[in-house]
Design an enzyme around this catalytic site. Structure first.
Site, PDB file in Angstrom:
ATOM      1  N   HIS A   1      32.169 -44.676 -35.492  1.00  0.00           N
ATOM      2  CA  HIS A   1      31.075 -43.746 -35.193  1.00  0.00           C
ATOM      3  C   HIS A   1      30.882 -43.757 -33.675  1.00  0.00           C
ATOM      4  CE1 HIS A   1      26.803 -42.571 -34.889  1.00  0.00           C
ATOM      5  NE2 HIS A   1      26.931 -42.027 -36.082  1.00  0.00           N
TER       6      HIS A   1
ATOM      7  N   ASP B   1      29.814 -53.226 -37.169  1.00  0.00           N
ATOM      8  CA  ASP B   1      28.837 -52.158 -37.369  1.00  0.00           C
ATOM      9  C   ASP B   1      28.654 -52.007 -38.876  1.00  0.00           C
ATOM     10  OD1 ASP B   1      27.617 -49.758 -37.910  1.00  0.00           O
ATOM     11  OD2 ASP B   1      28.790 -48.574 -36.488  1.00  0.00           O
TER      12      ASP B   1
ATOM     13  N   GLN C   1      26.894 -48.522 -42.577  1.00  0.00           N
ATOM     14  CA  GLN C   1      27.234 -47.888 -43.860  1.00  0.00           C
ATOM     15  C   GLN C   1      27.615 -48.911 -44.926  1.00  0.00           C
ATOM     16  OE1 GLN C   1      26.624 -44.857 -44.444  1.00  0.00           O
ATOM     17  NE2 GLN C   1      26.521 -43.938 -42.416  1.00  0.00           N
TER      18      GLN C   1
ATOM     19  N   LYS D   1      18.998 -46.249 -43.439  1.00  0.00           N
ATOM     20  CA  LYS D   1      20.110 -45.978 -44.374  1.00  0.00           C
ATOM     21  C   LYS D   1      20.032 -46.909 -45.583  1.00  0.00           C
ATOM     22  CE  LYS D   1      23.202 -44.644 -40.599  1.00  0.00           C
ATOM     23  NZ  LYS D   1      23.246 -43.183 -40.656  1.00  0.00           N
TER      24      LYS D   1
ATOM     25  N   CYS E   1      29.488 -37.453 -36.206  1.00  0.00           N
ATOM     26  CA  CYS E   1      29.466 -38.360 -35.044  1.00  0.00           C
ATOM     27  C   CYS E   1      30.707 -39.247 -35.039  1.00  0.00           C
ATOM     28  CB  CYS E   1      28.204 -39.214 -35.005  1.00  0.00           C
ATOM     29  SG  CYS E   1      26.702 -38.265 -34.948  1.00  0.00           S
TER      30      CYS E   1
HETATM   31  N1  C6P Z   1      25.503 -42.367 -39.090  1.00  0.00           N
HETATM   32  C1  C6P Z   1      25.739 -40.382 -40.444  1.00  0.00           C
HETATM   33  O1  C6P Z   1      25.323 -39.311 -40.909  1.00  0.00           O
HETATM   34  P1  C6P Z   1      21.634 -44.984 -36.157  1.00  0.00           P
HETATM   35  O2  C6P Z   1      21.659 -43.525 -35.799  1.00  0.00           O
HETATM   36  O3  C6P Z   1      21.430 -45.857 -34.943  1.00  0.00           O
HETATM   37  O4  C6P Z   1      20.694 -45.316 -37.278  1.00  0.00           O
HETATM   38  O5  C6P Z   1      23.071 -45.325 -36.757  1.00  0.00           O
HETATM   39  C2  C6P Z   1      24.227 -45.022 -36.020  1.00  0.00           C
HETATM   40  C3  C6P Z   1      25.442 -45.270 -36.830  1.00  0.00           C
HETATM   41  C4  C6P Z   1      26.298 -46.295 -36.466  1.00  0.00           C
HETATM   42  N2  C6P Z   1      27.380 -46.599 -37.191  1.00  0.00           N
HETATM   43  C5  C6P Z   1      27.690 -45.928 -38.309  1.00  0.00           C
HETATM   44  C6  C6P Z   1      28.900 -46.334 -39.091  1.00  0.00           C
HETATM   45  C7  C6P Z   1      26.873 -44.874 -38.730  1.00  0.00           C
HETATM   46  O6  C6P Z   1      27.186 -44.214 -39.842  1.00  0.00           O
HETATM   47  C8  C6P Z   1      25.728 -44.519 -37.966  1.00  0.00           C
HETATM   48  C9  C6P Z   1      24.872 -43.359 -38.346  1.00  0.00           C
HETATM   49  C10 C6P Z   1      24.801 -41.223 -39.614  1.00  0.00           C
HETATM   50  O7  C6P Z   1      26.880 -40.784 -40.641  1.00  0.00           O
HETATM   51  C11 C6P Z   1      24.078 -40.419 -38.574  1.00  0.00           C
HETATM   52  S1  C6P Z   1      25.164 -39.787 -37.367  1.00  0.00           S
END
Ligand code: C6P
Length: 406
Positions: free
Chosen positions: A123, A200, A203, A226, A364
């Site tokens: 991401h 990370d 997910q 999430k 993203c």
């Molecule tokens: N992905 C998606 O629709 P934040 O925005 O800080 O809560 O998370 C960022 C982020 C980092 N790593 C991974 C693997 C992610 O999936 C995400 C967030 C969302 O896939 C919003 S772009």
């Protein structure tokens, strides 16, 4: 199954509504999950009865809020099975947690010519902060490649690990492909060379049990929103030995021991990394979410969601001209696809008219889209409250899309 799905869905009032005159089918859970009553009620309780700044006041409310906040840290420690609660840093989300490490770790440990290793399916949150760190420190960003199924090439990974590698940062589960990466192996191989690893977990945490001590990862990041928790709160787990050595990320109140114009000394962990008034309410909401998920049990959640994904794949395969993006052997909770003859955006718009929420676009993860040579995908992502009937509605919706555009 330990939970009754109809009963469970009643815990999420938002799911009961209609969108565009149709019952809502919410399949955008990888972007954010809906919140159970337990989380919303915890937020209300905090703001109605407990709201106060913490670690500051001598008064009753401040003491209560401080205790609740630190209890939430302990709940999070238990949830991740971290060794110490001061290894849990609350952040705004995964993005801020990764930025913290990229900035602070690099200042201390990364020098010109050093290498930082990420993967091809990251991401943007696990790419850009490292690019920024490389720019600042004169380091080089290296990328572990993947195959056509969206699986990392582990032999290439081993070759990329060098004496110059200072840190490896990879996603546990890809948000665009659903691939579950072999992080145990990734961590073990890096550790053989004394290289720390950041995972990370944005997910992964909603779908599987994570034990940071069993994994032996050095850093693990996730977002509350999430995982059925509020937006604006996330977690950085970091091993004490690294966090102790790293300089503060931001300066301000709370992260200091003493401030004089001649200089400042910093607070101990975890406060050194929590400058300013923290997001107390949302941390308590996150704690309620962790309790909620623990109550449902992770093994049950994983088993149920895997059945949903398998059923979804079987049903979607019956559609004409469909191409799945991300077909790893080990994957979870995400089905990404395109119709070869229809733009993902058009698919998303029609589904929305039918009350079905999916995400379309690059998610993203632009380098991942570039690799598969697609402008974006349609992404269906599952949570514990989704059902087979909803998948049937989705398939009917996609048939309509095909009749309109195909
Ligand atoms: N992905 C998606 O629709 P934040 O925005 O800080 O809560 O998370 C960022 C982020 C980092 N790593 C991974 C693997 C992610 O999936 C995400 C967030 C969302 O896939 C919003 S772009």
């Amino acid at each position: 199954m330990s939970f009754n799905i109809e009963q469970l869905r009643r815990e999420f009032p938002l799911l009961g509504q209609e969108v565009n005159g149709k019952p809502l089918v919410y399949f955008d859970n990888a972007a954010t999950t809906q919140k159970p009553k337990a989380v919303v009620e915890r937020l209300m309780e905090y703001y109605y009865k407990e709201n106060s700044n913490i670690h500051r006041g001598a008064h009753y409310l401040s003491q209560q809020a401080t205790e609740a906040y630190e209890n939430a840290r302990e709940t999070t420690r238990l949830y991740l099975n971290a060794a110490f609660s001061h290894e849990i840093i609350f952040s705004r989300g995964t993005t801020e947690a990764i930025n913290l490490v990229a900035s602070s770790f690099s200042k201390k440990f990364v020098n010109p010519g050093d290498e930082i290793l990420i993967s091809a399916m990251e991401h943007h949150s696990n790419i850009v902060p490292w690019q920024m760190a490389c720019q600042e420190r004169g380091a080089i960003l290296k990328v572990i490649p993947m195959n056509e199924r969206g699986e990392l090439l582990m032999e290439e990974y081993e070759k990329l690990l060098s004496n110059n590698t200072r840190i490896v940062a990879v996603t546990h589960v890809s948000n665009a492909l659903g691939t579950i990466n072999p992080i145990e192996e990734i961590i073990a191989l890096a550790h053989q060379k004394g290289i720390p690893v950041l995972i990370d977990g944005a997910q992964a945490v909603p779908h599987m049990k994570v034990d940071v001590q069993a994994l032996d990862c050095d850093f693990y990041c996730f977002s509350g929103h999430k995982l059925y928790g509020p937006m604006g709160v996330g977690v950085l787990y970091g091993k004490e030995e690294w966090l102790q050595q790293m300089p503060p990320y931001q300066g301000g109140g709370e992260m200091i021991k003493e401030v004089r114009f001649s200089g400042t000394t910093y607070n101990e962990l975890p406060f050194k990394f929590e400058a300013g008034t923290p997001n107390v309410g949302d941390v308590l909401g996150l704690e309620a979410a962790l309790r909620f998920v623990s109550y449902l049990r992770h093994d049950e959640i994983s088993a149920y969601e895997n059945q949903l994904m398998q059923y979804g794949m079987e049903q979607l395969q019956t559609l004409e001209n469909i191409r799945f993006i991300g077909t790893a052997e080990k994957k979870t909770s995400v089905i990404s696809f395109i119709f070869n003859d229809i733009h993902p955006y058009d698919t998303g718009i029609i589904l929305d008219k039918l009350g079905i929420a999916v995400r379309t676009g690059h998610h993203c993860a632009q380098p991942t889209m570039d690799f598969f040579e697609v402008p974006g995908t349609v992404r269906v992502s599952f949570a514990v409250y989704n059902t087979r009937q909803e998948i049937d509605i989705l398939v009917e919706g996609l048939k309509k899309v095909r009749t309109l555009f195909g």
